[in-house]
Each structure stands twice: as structure tokens, then as C-alpha cells.
Design an enzyme around this catalytic site. Structure first.
Site, PDB file in Angstrom:
ATOM      1  N   GLY A  41     -33.589  20.962  47.287  1.00  0.00           N
ATOM      2  CA  GLY A  41     -34.997  21.317  47.133  1.00  0.00           C
ATOM      3  C   GLY A  41     -35.483  22.066  48.368  1.00  0.00           C
ATOM      4  O   GLY A  41     -36.256  23.016  48.281  1.00  0.00           O
TER       5      GLY A  41
ATOM      6  N   CYS B 201     -37.995  11.954  55.485  1.00  0.00           N
ATOM      7  CA  CYS B 201     -37.615  12.956  56.479  1.00  0.00           C
ATOM      8  C   CYS B 201     -38.362  12.764  57.790  1.00  0.00           C
ATOM      9  O   CYS B 201     -37.968  13.302  58.811  1.00  0.00           O
ATOM     10  CB  CYS B 201     -37.890  14.345  55.942  1.00  0.00           C
ATOM     11  SG  CYS B 201     -37.338  14.498  54.267  1.00  0.00           S
TER      12      CYS B 201
ATOM     13  N   ASN C 192     -45.372  13.724  48.001  1.00  0.00           N
ATOM     14  CA  ASN C 192     -44.302  12.733  48.092  1.00  0.00           C
ATOM     15  C   ASN C 192     -44.716  11.448  48.796  1.00  0.00           C
ATOM     16  O   ASN C 192     -44.119  10.415  48.587  1.00  0.00           O
ATOM     17  CB  ASN C 192     -43.085  13.336  48.806  1.00  0.00           C
ATOM     18  CG  ASN C 192     -43.449  14.062  50.071  1.00  0.00           C
ATOM     19  OD1 ASN C 192     -44.278  14.959  50.068  1.00  0.00           O
ATOM     20  ND2 ASN C 192     -42.851  13.667  51.181  1.00  0.00           N
TER      21      ASN C 192
ATOM     22  N   SER D 177     -35.166  19.322  42.785  1.00  0.00           N
ATOM     23  CA  SER D 177     -34.009  18.722  43.439  1.00  0.00           C
ATOM     24  C   SER D 177     -33.429  17.635  42.538  1.00  0.00           C
ATOM     25  O   SER D 177     -34.177  16.777  42.040  1.00  0.00           O
ATOM     26  CB  SER D 177     -34.460  18.115  44.764  1.00  0.00           C
ATOM     27  OG  SER D 177     -33.369  17.551  45.426  1.00  0.00           O
ATOM     28  N   ALA D 178     -32.099  17.651  42.340  1.00  0.00           N
ATOM     29  CA  ALA D 178     -31.478  16.729  41.373  1.00  0.00           C
ATOM     30  C   ALA D 178     -31.490  15.267  41.821  1.00  0.00           C
ATOM     31  O   ALA D 178     -31.612  14.366  40.991  1.00  0.00           O
ATOM     32  CB  ALA D 178     -30.041  17.168  41.109  1.00  0.00           C
ATOM     33  N   HIS D 179     -31.400  15.032  43.146  1.00  0.00           N
ATOM     34  CA  HIS D 179     -31.241  13.628  43.570  1.00  0.00           C
ATOM     35  C   HIS D 179     -32.520  12.816  43.462  1.00  0.00           C
ATOM     36  O   HIS D 179     -32.509  11.604  43.669  1.00  0.00           O
ATOM     37  CB  HIS D 179     -30.632  13.545  44.981  1.00  0.00           C
ATOM     38  CG  HIS D 179     -31.563  13.848  46.116  1.00  0.00           C
ATOM     39  ND1 HIS D 179     -32.157  12.865  46.862  1.00  0.00           N
ATOM     40  CD2 HIS D 179     -32.000  15.018  46.636  1.00  0.00           C
ATOM     41  CE1 HIS D 179     -32.907  13.425  47.813  1.00  0.00           C
ATOM     42  NE2 HIS D 179     -32.821  14.731  47.695  1.00  0.00           N
TER      43      HIS D 179
ATOM     44  N   THR E  85     -19.894  29.870  46.386  1.00  0.00           N
ATOM     45  CA  THR E  85     -19.247  29.277  45.206  1.00  0.00           C
ATOM     46  C   THR E  85     -20.096  28.107  44.719  1.00  0.00           C
ATOM     47  O   THR E  85     -20.516  27.260  45.505  1.00  0.00           O
ATOM     48  CB  THR E  85     -17.814  28.821  45.577  1.00  0.00           C
ATOM     49  OG1 THR E  85     -17.112  29.965  46.030  1.00  0.00           O
ATOM     50  CG2 THR E  85     -17.104  28.213  44.377  1.00  0.00           C
TER      51      THR E  85
ATOM     52  N   GLN F 101     -40.897  16.277  43.672  1.00  0.00           N
ATOM     53  CA  GLN F 101     -41.241  14.928  43.195  1.00  0.00           C
ATOM     54  C   GLN F 101     -41.780  14.959  41.772  1.00  0.00           C
ATOM     55  O   GLN F 101     -41.396  14.142  40.937  1.00  0.00           O
ATOM     56  CB  GLN F 101     -42.280  14.276  44.124  1.00  0.00           C
ATOM     57  CG  GLN F 101     -41.772  14.008  45.531  1.00  0.00           C
ATOM     58  CD  GLN F 101     -40.548  13.099  45.583  1.00  0.00           C
ATOM     59  OE1 GLN F 101     -40.287  12.312  44.666  1.00  0.00           O
ATOM     60  NE2 GLN F 101     -39.776  13.210  46.645  1.00  0.00           N
TER      61      GLN F 101
HETATM   62  N1  PLP Z   1     -40.162  18.697  48.772  1.00  0.00           N
HETATM   63  C1  PLP Z   1     -40.621  17.457  48.545  1.00  0.00           C
HETATM   64  C2  PLP Z   1     -42.004  17.274  48.036  1.00  0.00           C
HETATM   65  C3  PLP Z   1     -39.797  16.352  48.776  1.00  0.00           C
HETATM   66  O1  PLP Z   1     -40.263  15.121  48.563  1.00  0.00           O
HETATM   67  C4  PLP Z   1     -38.483  16.568  49.266  1.00  0.00           C
HETATM   68  C5  PLP Z   1     -37.606  15.428  49.611  1.00  0.00           C
HETATM   69  O2  PLP Z   1     -38.058  14.341  49.916  1.00  0.00           O
HETATM   70  C6  PLP Z   1     -38.052  17.891  49.463  1.00  0.00           C
HETATM   71  C7  PLP Z   1     -38.914  18.928  49.217  1.00  0.00           C
HETATM   72  C8  PLP Z   1     -36.659  18.176  49.938  1.00  0.00           C
HETATM   73  O3  PLP Z   1     -35.711  18.057  48.893  1.00  0.00           O
HETATM   74  P1  PLP Z   1     -34.159  17.916  49.226  1.00  0.00           P
HETATM   75  O4  PLP Z   1     -33.925  16.530  49.687  1.00  0.00           O
HETATM   76  O5  PLP Z   1     -33.449  18.221  47.926  1.00  0.00           O
HETATM   77  O6  PLP Z   1     -33.843  18.941  50.240  1.00  0.00           O
END
Ligand code: PLP
Length: 395
Positions: free
Chosen positions: A70, A327, A152, A200-202, A238, A180
Site C-alpha cells: 500500500g 508504523c 487507520n 494492500s492485501a495484508h 518480476t 483500511q
Molecule cells: N495507508 C494506510 C491508511 C495504512 O493503514 C497503511 C498500513 O497500516 C498503509 C497505507 C501502508 O500499507 P502497507 O503496509 O501495505 O505498506
């Protein structure tokens, strides 16, 4: 009891997704760019995933570009758009003060190294951006508006469709970080006039290390990752074959159970919120209520206690929670989101976030409601800040 209540930081890859990915590590491993028939199986798997992701957003598969995360999708949208707009004499970016650092730090970079003027819009006390503020910030130099779909930390959902309509009318590209939101809400990029969207997949029971940027047909921001001709020459390297397959599968499964999950999560969310408000005096809910809040987000401030301390106490009882964004967990600064909502430093420091999801049960909600009030009371009993606060109230 092990209680995982940090689904916003990440989610487990679901067993179905894991099973769908498995053959793409050692059996169907051909490079999707090669021409022989063995590799065409890999290419077909990526095409399928692209359609799965596109269909969940009401986009065309040709508008989905897979990325490494993401964060990368956010970097691409901002840098790719602003670097290109510079050539046309436009150097203004509008965003908000509550974005994830993937946006905020990219905006800072663009300002420092490319002279981009950045407007950081304020939010109200619940974390909502005003559409009028967006309108008033637009100038003839504005190259991009980027407003997150949902926050988030506090879960507030932004008026994305209104901002999209405004930007379309003013012919300014509109990007939204839906990392999110895409895990919980119905998103229709066409109806909402979204030009670019990060995912973002996770965060949705898919694997880590794979994301996507939706780019509306016709939009061509400068490439972010330069190299080979993958992703139609727009994003080199790739492909993360198994990861992309997992992302597609995760998104299709998510879409099929979205409404059901939303109902279950919001009922549990509201029970946890009500329980905390009832059992813990002077607990402050951060963010919006009901429909304007992500169905899985619970964020509180407890005056007199540090969020970090609460996290350790909860961890000792088997509960994984967060003080805000994963983060920023290595930094002791108070959350920029809570400060933007107008919270005083001591309240922003005392914040705690629970984010529920597929691993959550009703028994776990009861357990948190049993354990948390004791922890907060014990910590407050030792806190000079709490003593001052209660004295100031005459209690
Ligand atoms: N944007 C938001 C709002 C998020 O909550 C996050 C991750 O917590 C990200 C971006 C970053 O995504 P990724 O972990 O896939 O880099």
C-alpha cells in the site's frame, strides 16, 4: 486466552487464500513474462487476480496495477502525479493532516526536493475533512487532491464521494488511500469519481508485501519503479506471482462476506465501546460514531495513563492491541492524528486502539471488558497526572 485485536496493523492470511497461493511457489512458478506455455499459466493467474480485484471496485481489469505494498501505491500516486505535473507548471498538492505516513512523508519529500506546495487540510474533532475546505484550497496550480478513505487510527470515514465529485467537476485528479477502507466498505470507483486508489492485501486476510493502485483509464502518472515492461510498462519488476494470486482471492472472498462481516463487527465494536464507557470513568472515545466509523475500530483515550503502559499490561494478559498506527509504534511522539483531532498531548499519549476482525469472538470482547477496567484503575492509582486531574474536577 490469546486475544488478537490489532486487525488494522495486519490480518492473518486466511486458509483459503493460503491454499490458492501454494501452487504458485514451486509448481506453477514460470515467469509471467516468458513466452512458453508453462509461463502462460502464471500470466493467466495474474489476469484472474486482476479481474477479481477490479470487480470488487467496479473497475476495469486494465485499471489495476499491482505493487509491492500500500505504501508503494501511495508513493506512486503522489510522486508520479506531482513529478509529471511539474512539467506542466502545476506544483500544488492538497492532502490532510491525518493521513498515514505513507502519504505524509511522501508529501514532505515532494516539498523538500521538488518544491511542491502542500496544503494539509485540518479535520473536525471526530476526524472528518470538510468538502468546503477542499474546495477553498484548490488553486489553478493544484495537481492532485489526496484524501484517505478511512483513517487507520480512529476509523473515521471521509466524505470521499463528495470530494470525488468536486475534483471531477474541477478536473483535478483525486487519489484516495483506501488501504483500511477496502477491507470493510463497499467501494465503487466509478460512482465515487475516484481517479486513483491505493490498497494492500495484508489488511484483508491476504499476504504481506503486495498492494495495488487503481488508475482510472487515461491517467498516466510518471512511473515510480523503473525497469522492465511488467504491468503494461507501468510498474517494473518480476511479479509477486503467489502474492498477487492471494490478493485476488482475498478480495473476492472479502467481497462475498462484506455485509455480513460489517454487521457482526459493528455490533461487537459497539458493545466494546459501550462496555468501556460504562466501566471506565473519564474514558474518551476518539473518532466518529456508527456509520461514519470503520466497523472494526475502537479507539479510546484514558486520561492519566500512558497508552504504552496499557499495551504492556494488556499483553501480559494475552491481549494484542495498539496505541495507534503500527508504523509509529517505535516513536514516543503522540499520534499526529489525535493531535489533529484537537486532543491535548496527555490525552493523545493515553490512547488505546482495539481493531477487531475475523479472529474476534464475543468471549474475547467480554474478556477485554473484564481485564481493561482493572488495568486502567491500577495505573491511574499510581499516576500523578490522574491525581491532578481528579483534584481539578473536585473529586
Ligand atoms: N495507508 C494506510 C491508511 C495504512 O493503514 C497503511 C498500513 O497500516 C498503509 C497505507 C501502508 O500499507 P502497507 O503496509 O501495505 O505498506
Amino acid at each position: 486466552m490469546f486475544v488478537y485485536m490489532d486487525h488494522t496493523a495486519t490480518t492473518p492470511t486466511s486458509p483459503e487464500v493460503f491454499a490458492a497461493m501454494t501452487p504458485y511457489f514451486s509448481e506453477v512458478f514460470g515467469n509471467p513474462s516468458s513466452v512458453y506455455s508453462f509461463s502462460r499459466k502464471s500470466r493467466a493467474a495474474i489476469d484472474k487476480a486482476r479481474s477479481q480485484v477490479a470487480s470488487a471496485l467496479n473497475a476495469d481489469p486494465s485499471e489495476i496495477f499491482f505493487t509491492g505494498s500500500g505504501t508503494e501505491a501511495d508513493n506512486w500516486a503522489l510522486k508520479g502525479t506531482l513529478e509529471k505535473a511539474k512539467l506542466a507548471g502545476k506544483n500544488h498538492l492538497i492532502t490532510t493532516s491525518i493521513e498515514h505516513h505513507a502519504i505524509l512523508h511522501t508529501a514532505e519529500y515532494l516539498h523538500k526536493l521538488h518544491g511542491v506546495e502542500v496544503t494539509y487540510l485540518p479535520v473536525d474533532s471526530e476526524g472528518r475533512v470538510s468538502v468546503d475546505d477542499v474546495r477553498n484550497a484548490i488553486t489553478d496550480k493544484t495537481a492532485l487532491v489526496s484524501v484517505m478513505f478511512a483513517n487507520n487510527e480512529v476509523g473515521t470515514i471521509e466524505p470521499v464521494a463528495e470530494i470525488g465529485a468536486l475534483c471531477r467537476e474541477r478536473k483535478i485528479p483525486f487519489h484516495t488511500d483506501a488501504v483500511q477502507a477496502a477491507a470493510h466498505l463497499n467501494i465503487d470507483v466509478k460512482a465515487m469519481n475516484i481517479d486513483m486508489l491505493s490498497m494492500s492485501a495484508h489488511k484483508m486476510y491476504g499476504p504481506k508485501g503486495v498492494g495495488a493502485l487503481y488508475l482510472r483509464k487515461g491517467l498516466r502518472p510518471e512511473n515510480f519503479v523503473h525497469g522492465g515492461a511488467q504491468e503494461k510498462g507501468r510498474r517494473a519488476s518480476t511479479e509477486n506471482l503467489a502474492g498477487i494470486v492471494g490478493f485476488g482471492e482475498a478480495m473476492e472472498i472479502l467481497k462475498g462476506r462484506l455485509e455480513e462481516d460489517k454487521a457482526i463487527n459493528s455490533a461487537r465494536r459497539d458493545r466494546l465501546i459501550a462496555g468501556i464507557l460504562e466501566r471506565i470513568p473519564h474514558a474518551k472515545l476518539n473518532g466518529a460514531q456508527g456509520e461514519e466509523r470503520l466497523p472494526n475500530n475502537i479507539n479510546f483515550s484514558f486520561i492519566g495513563v500512558e497508552g504504552e503502559t496499557l499495551l504492556l499490561d494488556l499483553d501480559a494478559k494475552g491481549i494484542s492491541a495498539s496505541t495507534g498506527s503500527a508504523c509509529s509504534s517505535e516513536s514516543l511522539d503522540p499520534s499526529h492524528v489525535l493531535l489533529a483531532l484537537g486532543l491535548k498531548h496527555e490525552m493523545a499519549h493515553g490512547s488505546l486502539r482495539f481493531t477487531i476482525g475475523r479472529l474476534t469472538t464475543d468471549e474475547q470482547i467480554d474478556y477485554v471488558l473484564e481485564v481493561l477496567p482493572e488495568i486502567v484503575a491500577r495505573r491511574r492509582a499510581m499516576s500523578p497526572l490522574w491525581e491532578d486531574y481528579t483534584k481539578s474536577l473536585g473529586e
